[in-house]
Design a protein around this motif. Structure first.
Motif, mmCIF file in Angstrom:
data_model
loop_
_atom_site.group_PDB
_atom_site.id
_atom_site.type_symbol
_atom_site.label_atom_id
_atom_site.label_comp_id
_atom_site.label_asym_id
_atom_site.label_seq_id
_atom_site.Cartn_x
_atom_site.Cartn_y
_atom_site.Cartn_z
ATOM 1 N N ASN A 126 0.829 -1.206 0.000
ATOM 2 C CA ASN A 126 0.000 0.000 0.000
ATOM 3 C C ASN A 126 0.861 1.253 0.000
ATOM 4 N N GLU A 143 1.831 0.681 -7.648
ATOM 5 C CA GLU A 143 0.681 1.105 -6.847
ATOM 6 C C GLU A 143 -0.387 -0.001 -6.964
ATOM 7 N N PRO A 144 -0.843 -0.564 -5.831
ATOM 8 C CA PRO A 144 -1.691 -1.761 -5.907
ATOM 9 C C PRO A 144 -2.930 -1.603 -6.779
ATOM 10 N N LYS A 145 -3.588 -0.449 -6.653
ATOM 11 C CA LYS A 145 -4.832 -0.284 -7.410
ATOM 12 C C LYS A 145 -4.537 -0.275 -8.915
ATOM 13 N N LYS A 146 -3.497 0.437 -9.269
ATOM 14 C CA LYS A 146 -3.127 0.523 -10.689
ATOM 15 C C LYS A 146 -2.696 -0.837 -11.219
ATOM 16 N N LYS A 170 -3.607 -3.737 -10.111
ATOM 17 C CA LYS A 170 -4.787 -4.596 -10.248
ATOM 18 C C LYS A 170 -5.570 -4.246 -11.510
ATOM 19 N N GLU A 171 -5.671 -2.942 -11.794
ATOM 20 C CA GLU A 171 -6.380 -2.542 -13.022
ATOM 21 C C GLU A 171 -5.674 -3.105 -14.242
ATOM 22 N N LYS A 172 -4.355 -2.907 -14.265
ATOM 23 C CA LYS A 172 -3.550 -3.368 -15.401
ATOM 24 C C LYS A 172 -3.697 -4.882 -15.574
ATOM 25 N N THR A 198 -5.978 -6.895 -14.274
ATOM 26 C CA THR A 198 -7.354 -7.326 -14.528
ATOM 27 C C THR A 198 -7.634 -7.282 -16.026
ATOM 28 N N PHE A 239 0.796 -8.700 -3.349
ATOM 29 C CA PHE A 239 0.116 -7.674 -2.564
ATOM 30 C C PHE A 239 0.304 -8.083 -1.108
ATOM 31 N N GLU A 261 -2.364 -7.515 1.787
ATOM 32 C CA GLU A 261 -3.561 -8.375 1.828
ATOM 33 C C GLU A 261 -3.231 -9.842 1.560
#
Ligand code: GTP
Ligand code: SPV
Ligand code: MN
Length: 598
Positions: free
Chosen positions: A79, A92-95, A97-99, A101, A197, A200
């Motif tokens: 994080n 960056e985790p969110k980015k 994950k988007e990539k 996904t 990650f 989590e």
């Protein structure tokens, strides 16, 4: 960490995202395993080796771009960026994950999605962990079946309340309708992501089918995620072999060894001593999980159930125990094949046959000088195939750690062996370990020496400074006498002609014997600025074919070389930044002072 109620939700989500043709829950039965191999052979993804020469064994050949771990494509998506530290690629985790996904979208089309519940560590050990790997690679499944404890019994534990660490893996090669599959599907380099990650406890791997990139129980779970859990919970997850050594009187001890990839863990863990009466047995060859019990001492388990060993260089001469273990029931990856469908590789100690099929499945061209087997070719075999597996190898209580070895490939400066002055000095030794980069990772810098603290550089799931602090903490508030001594060994010192000065392999038992006797207060040593070095007379050199001068050179401490080393450690420490423990800087200062005074 997730529980049973999350499992079906997660599997459904992955199914919707990756769109596999079908789902298969891996039961772990022998019949199922056999059907997997039959399928792999019929799909031309595996070659069954000659059953008369190598029963129940299979060869696989990877894509030429997918031959080892890829550190450049390995990410720690904590994080906070500052938690990944200077040695990891942060995303960056969110980015991320988007990539990823978007990459996973439909990535399993035309394929089967396997759901594999597996256990790392003996079933009842207090620090064992459960993972679930979802993968679209049957090669990964058959390897995991050998390397980890897979199947229904693990699922049962989750049903009864145990939590699991999820890992999603796709080779990233969806099939169009009626498209023929290739023998080793994978994605191109820039689309490979080996993502962690750690906050989590989640693993996402995409695009590679090879080794530590894809067998998620190994480096991803048992080292990167586990190291973070261990730091949070007060235990340790380390890139270490575990061996049991017994002296002629029947007294035994357990020794751990942290050497970087392809630097001799498998070999040391199975060595046959050249000194009479001594015995070495294996507990683990790659990973150790270590915890402190109420007696204040450290104990270790091997979280794995098999060996994923470097094939090249393995022979009945260098590692007869490994050669015997792989006589049957073995998976070989990227080795060369003989015309009668047996294995061959450089250093196997059998003359090169006139005709070979090389690891890229071409006729080997004898007129050219290139390796027939890939330098990172591997065998996968269950630990129980080894005749030198220690009986306590899956004791859930672990084994008492008497000594920890650290070391790597250092052509100069570092002597054959030296002993730490105390725990913190030992942590200093581990922190500054250096080694030449090997073929176990894809790199254009193979052979260049890099610092690889405790052989964990590519495997620490958080900040290297915090990792070193955790090592210091594991030794603080305990009586020093309860802690193992740390020994820095170097089998790889070279002479002026570039030849190894130490014969290595079975002869390393002489160093193990010295260490064993140091722990028993029986062997003598001289105190030098860098630590205790053996008195030449205290090393058992009976029948050893190495000159006295070479032994002296192997144990020689060159003041100027070490002052240079100290300088280089200082600049390396600067790259760690403010999280470097003060105590380690102080160890470095003291080393420099001792050298200057000597
Ligand atoms: P990973 O599985 O990548 O973690 O490697 P590892 O540390 O288990 O290394 P392994 O024992 O497979 O050895 C790798 C290479 O080092 C092989 O080619 C061995 O022949 C060579 N090697 C191992 N021990 C010695 C030794 O004592 N001396 C020398 N000169 N070479 C060694
Ligand atoms: C290593 O590279 O340290 C290995 C091989 O043990 S892999 O499983 O590919 O990480
Ligand atoms: Mn390894």
């Amino acid at each position: 960490m997730q529980g049973f109620s999350d499992l079906s939700v997660w599997v459904e989500q992955v199914k919707t995202l990756c769109q596999p043709d079908r789902i298969h829950w891996v039961s772990g039965s022998k019949i199922e395993e056999k059907s997997f191999y039959d399928q792999l052979v019929s799909e031309q993804k595996a070659i069954q080796l000659n059953p008369l020469l190598r029963p129940n064994s299979y060869a696989f050949f990877s894509d030429a771009s997918d031959v080892a771990r890829v550190e450049k494509r390995t990410f720690i998506a904590s994080n906070n960026e500052s938690d990944a530290g200077p040695t990891n690629n942060w995303y960056e985790p969110k980015k991320l994950k988007e990539k990823m996904t978007s990459l996973y979208q439909g990535s399993m089309r035309g394929r089967t999605m396997y759901v594999m519940p597996y256990m790392m560590g003996p079933v009842e050990a207090p620090i064992s962990k459960i993972g679930i790997e979802i993968t679209d690679s049957l090669y990964v499944v058959v390897n995991m079946l050998k390397m980890t404890r897979v199947g229904d019994q693990v699922l049962k534990k989750i049903k009864h309340g145990a939590t699991f660490i999820p890992g999603l893996h796709s080779v990233g090669a969806p099939l169009k309708e009626n498209e023929n599959d290739v023998s080793w599907p994978c994605a191109q380099m820039e689309n490979k992501y080996i993502a962690h990650f750690p906050d989590e406890r989640l693993i996402w791997s995409y695009g590679s089918g090879y080794g530590g990139n894809a067998l998620l129980g190994k480096k991803c779970l048992a080292l990167r995620i586990a190291s973070k859990m261990a730091k949070d919970e007060g235990w340790m997850a380390e890139h270490m072999l575990i061996l049991k050594i017994t002296n002629p009187k029947g007294v035994y001890k357990y020794i751990l060894g942290a050497f970087p990839s392809a630097c001799g863990k498998t070999n040391l863990s199975m060595l046959i001593p050249t000194i009479p009466g001594w015995k070495v047995e294996t507990i683990g060859d790659d990973i150790a999980w270590i915890w402190r019990k109420t007696d204040g001492k450290l104990y270790a388990i091997n979280p794995e159930k098999g060996f994923f060993g470097v094939a090249k260089g393995t022979s009945y001469h260098s590692n007869p125990n490994a050669m015997k273990a792989i006589e049957k029931n073995t998976i070989f990856t990227n080795v060369a094949l003989t015309d009668d469908l047996d294995i061959w590789w450089e250093g196997i100690d059998k003359e090169k046959p006139e005709h070979l099929t090389d690891w890229q499945q071409n006729d080997y061209d004898q007129s050219k000088d290139y390796p027939a087997a890939h330098p990172n070719s591997r065998f996968t075999v269950e630990a129980t195939e080894s005749s030198v597996l220690a009986k306590e190898w899956e004791d859930p209580n672990g084994v008492l750690v008497s000594a920890i070895l650290v070391g790597g490939r250092r052509p100069s400066t570092i002597p054959l062996v030296h002993e730490s002055l105390n725990w913190n000095h030992g942590v200093f030794m581990g922190s500054m370990m250096g080694s030449e980069i090997t073929a176990a990772t894809i790199s254009d810098q193979i052979g260049i020496v890099r610092r690889d603290p405790f052989a964990m550089l590519p495997f620490i799931g958080y900040h290297v400074g915090d990792y070193l602090k955790h090592w210091i903490d594991m030794g603080s508030n305990v009586d020093e006498s309860l802690l193992p001594k740390i020994y820095y060994v170097n089998w790889f010192r070279k002479d002026e002609n570039g030849q190894f000065m130490w014969p290595g392999f079975g002869e390393n038992s002489r160093v193990l014997k010295w260490i064993f006797e140091r722990i028993e207060h029986q062997a003598s040593a001289k105190l030098t600025p860098i630590g205790y070095v053996p008195d030449i007379d205290s090393l058992d050199l009976t029948n050893l074919d190495v000159s006295k001068e070479d032994i002296e050179a192997l144990t020689y401490i060159d003041k100027n070389e070490w002052l240079e080393e100290a300088k280089s450690i200082r600049s390396y420490y600067e790259t760690i930044g403010s999280k470097l423990p003060e105590l380690l800087l102080s160890e470095l200062n003291q080393l420099e002072e001792r050298l200057l005074k000597s």
